[in-house]
Design an enzyme around this catalytic site. Sequence first.
Site, mmCIF file in Angstrom:
data_model
loop_
_atom_site.group_PDB
_atom_site.id
_atom_site.type_symbol
_atom_site.label_atom_id
_atom_site.label_comp_id
_atom_site.label_asym_id
_atom_site.label_seq_id
_atom_site.Cartn_x
_atom_site.Cartn_y
_atom_site.Cartn_z
ATOM 1 N N GLU A 144 0.856 -1.290 -0.127
ATOM 2 C CA GLU A 144 -0.067 0.097 0.180
ATOM 3 C C GLU A 144 0.790 1.219 -0.071
ATOM 4 O O GLU A 144 0.863 2.164 0.950
ATOM 5 C CB GLU A 144 -0.861 -0.147 1.103
ATOM 6 N N GLU A 204 -4.497 -9.032 0.976
ATOM 7 C CA GLU A 204 -5.425 -8.414 2.326
ATOM 8 C C GLU A 204 -6.634 -8.475 2.164
ATOM 9 O O GLU A 204 -7.163 -8.066 1.050
ATOM 10 C CB GLU A 204 -4.917 -7.146 2.788
HETATM 11 C C1 GAL Z 1 -4.249 -1.899 5.207
HETATM 12 C C2 GAL Z 1 -2.944 -1.889 5.676
HETATM 13 C C3 GAL Z 1 -2.708 -2.806 6.950
HETATM 14 C C4 GAL Z 1 -3.712 -2.178 8.158
HETATM 15 C C5 GAL Z 1 -5.257 -2.492 7.431
HETATM 16 C C6 GAL Z 1 -6.240 -1.994 8.352
HETATM 17 O O1 GAL Z 1 -4.658 -0.852 4.432
HETATM 18 O O2 GAL Z 1 -2.144 -2.482 4.985
HETATM 19 O O3 GAL Z 1 -1.488 -2.436 7.503
HETATM 20 O O4 GAL Z 1 -3.486 -0.788 8.239
HETATM 21 O O5 GAL Z 1 -5.228 -1.624 6.355
HETATM 22 O O6 GAL Z 1 -7.659 -2.193 7.999
#
Ligand code: GAL
Length: 939
Positions: free
Chosen positions: A439, A514
């Site tokens: 990100e 993620e």
């Molecule tokens: C993502 C990020 C993670 C965490 C997560 C929380 O954007 O990569 O590290 O912050 O969001 O929702």
Amino acid sequence: MKIFYVKRIFLCILFLVSVLALAQNKSERELILIDNDWRFSFGHLYDTEKDFKHAEGYFSYLTKTGFGDGPAAKDFDDRAWRKLDLPHDWAVEQEFSESGSFSHGFKTSGKGFPEKSIGWYRKKITIPETDKGKIISIKFDGVFRNSKVFFNGYYLGTEQSGYNGFEYDVSAYVNYGGENTIVVRADASMEEGWFYEGAGIYRHVYLQKTNPIHVAANGTYITSEITNTTAEITAEVSIENKGNYKGSVEIIQTVFDASNQQIAGVSENVNAPEFYKTDKYTSKLQVNNPLLWDIDSPNLYRLVTQIKQNEKIIDNYETSFGIRTIKFDSEKGFFLNGKPVKLKGTNNHQDHAGIGTALPDEIQYYRIKKLKEMGSNAYRCSHHPPTPELLKACDELGMLVINETRLMGINDYHLNDLKRMMERDRNHPSIFCWSVGNEEWNIEGNIVGERVTNVMQDFAKSIDPTRPVTVGISSGFKSGISSVVEIMGYNYLGNGDIDAHRNQFKNQPGMGTEEGSTFATRGIYFTDDAKHYQSAYDRKPRPTFYSIEEGWKFYAERPYLAGMFIWTGFDYRGEPTPYGWPSVTSYFGMMDVCGFPKDNVFYLKSWWGTQPVLHIMPHWNWSGMEGKEMDVWVHSNCDEVQLFLNKKSLGKKKMELNSHLEWKVKYMPGTLEAIGYKNGKKVLTEIQKTTEKAQNIKLSIDKENIPNSKVLVVTAEVTDKNGLHIPTSNEEITFSIKGGKILGVGNGDPASLEKDQFIDAVSLVQITNFQEQKGLTADLPQEFQNYPENDWKTAFRDRDYKNQAPSYVYKGEFDLKNNSALNKVSFFYKKIGVEAVVFINGNKINPSSEDSQKYILDSSILKEGKNTIHIAATPLQKIKDWDVLNIDPGIIQVITPAESWKRKLFNGYAQIIIQKEESADEVVLSAFAKGLKTGILKK
Ligand code: GAL
């Protein structure tokens, strides 16, 4: 080149000879863990006075070599500093405050806390005379962060990263045959991540001794090619020569299997590298019928690399490795050893309840086992290189790993970090993919991102061509990094159109790096914003995010997607979204910070795991809510489930793949029972039963503990008279321990501001307003005198060292916040005279029996507020004009004993992490609470 196989007898003999030689020369490479007995104190970010005057000297450690000053100096007096063992995280020891960092879990240390952002560590080690001629180094697995290291006052270097391992050669500075001092100044004032990162030396430290000719740091690289029933192993070794030897050396590479059988070997004579040069040598070995490394059978091999010089083994270096194949296919997803494996992954940070980032190795195993137990087969190290022991646990337990570097860029800062991570970790069979970023919103969708990714990707390939590269991408999947990255890392369904991207880039494999970011509090079934509790039903958390079930269904239905990584496996400190203060941990985890499961664990177990699962939520203790309609969910992989309330059927329902079942049930105390059927047959029964009132405290050792481990994860809970666990109990439990110590306590409540640790507070009190009067004779007074008030002048100011008085009396003050009889107060005197007599508030004090320069001060002679100290002393004399004599009288140390360890249960559970004493036969943990039967655990 000589190649030999185990079947050939004469070569077996050769093996035996070399193994015998190996045994005899073990001392040629020694890796000694030096985690114990460090001294610690806080310094200060910008006030050098509070940073023990470090770097104030006329010459600094950057101007003249060996000029480390303040605590960096070899002879700095650290007797009053706190004693501790590593791993250590000073952040977790602190209180919480709203002024702390949201992302770091509101602890009062690090950013914004200059007096709690610098940690000094000092350790003394003895290095024998017989080590002369060896290369002596100090090896750190990781320090958070920006660490400066000194050895006997010599500055060794600065390591900015809080995640890289690093080592320093100290051979030239060693005091052979005597004491040596290692000093680390860690500066945690800046954050590298937006998640809790801890502070200090939170990983292992080693003293390493090698021959001048040795395998370089992380100097082996083992790859394998499998054809039919044989694996051809390529063993590359980097050998460094820090000596003057010119000539040949023999490199012997031997492979051992898990039962320590030698199964392949090769030796070769090569020219040793030149002075201070490192050369690479490659050998090929053959392993017949290799046992492949797999998720279910994580078979490992060991390569022993020996260097022989003039018939003597001079180095012996071991590398654990595995034989396996990996492949991404843009149509069919990921393959391990030729078989398709859907990645059922989780993202995780590296902190744990009670102990922050200072995880004993055993806790790495505990956590990986918990994830495996949930059915997970993959782990993404978000967003930085992990502790080596985490990878060891993944190798040994069978967990695939994405290893991720911290920051994207094409400069030394970025590429060197990537290189060091890859060289350290590339022999771990568990690692199947490198991630070069996550990100990076500034560059994700544009040409800079493309350029940076192209460089990082090719650079990664130059270090390890055997694994692919990914980046986790979040802001649309249309252009920039997503157009060039080898394995597309989708961060969240809601962030773009995954199918559209895939249609445009048909040859680019992809996975969900993620997914989730759902909110749930363990054991909570009604969201309560006032209390910062999120209900544990798996629901869409925010408009652009999806539930775990929605996410998994999406990935499960698309064979071209290799799988998904849930954000996150465990809750972690920091990022308490959707709340803020006073919530201090995240809500994203499938498990809480302790590893206690939230209900989603059972959804995943059902569809990720292999065992039959049946789980009812919520619990059935809803006194006062009789008649209210409750959402009852069942997580199961049975074909059908029938639900009963107090024996009355509420209907049988068919389970759909990757789904769950729901009933609306009016609450009535009693028993909620589910029966699971497979192929029409009853296979499982599960109940939730209304309990009676709390009666007993139960302590148990978590089943994921390693057998015979010194570190134990203990669960505390409360049961009713029938021994039923009470899911709503929130009692405060007090603990005591014999034969060990408690490392930390937690309960998974994201809004708990209870202490993680109960440790004695060590505070250092300066002696101020230090003044002197001349004495008439060298005989020191044994009784306190009334010294003329007007004769006091600032101590040591304008001292004429050639004409000193026969003696001096000094007077100083120190302030005590309180004078509790429980405190242990000591004066650590530093010699300002040849002989000295010390008076506190007019009372003569004798030195302690253990240390002639330490005075133990009893509370009967102390008072709250201002205290006075008088020291009568015969002066030190200069031998040379330029001698600098000590003018610092020393320091007062106040140890305030910690209160008893305690923790509230949170919805039925608390966790206590204990460490057994090395010498103790048994550790006994007792747990008390008013009105409850004491719980005792013996191990
Ligand atoms: C993502 C990020 C993670 C965490 C997560 C929380 O954007 O990569 O590290 O912050 O969001 O929702």
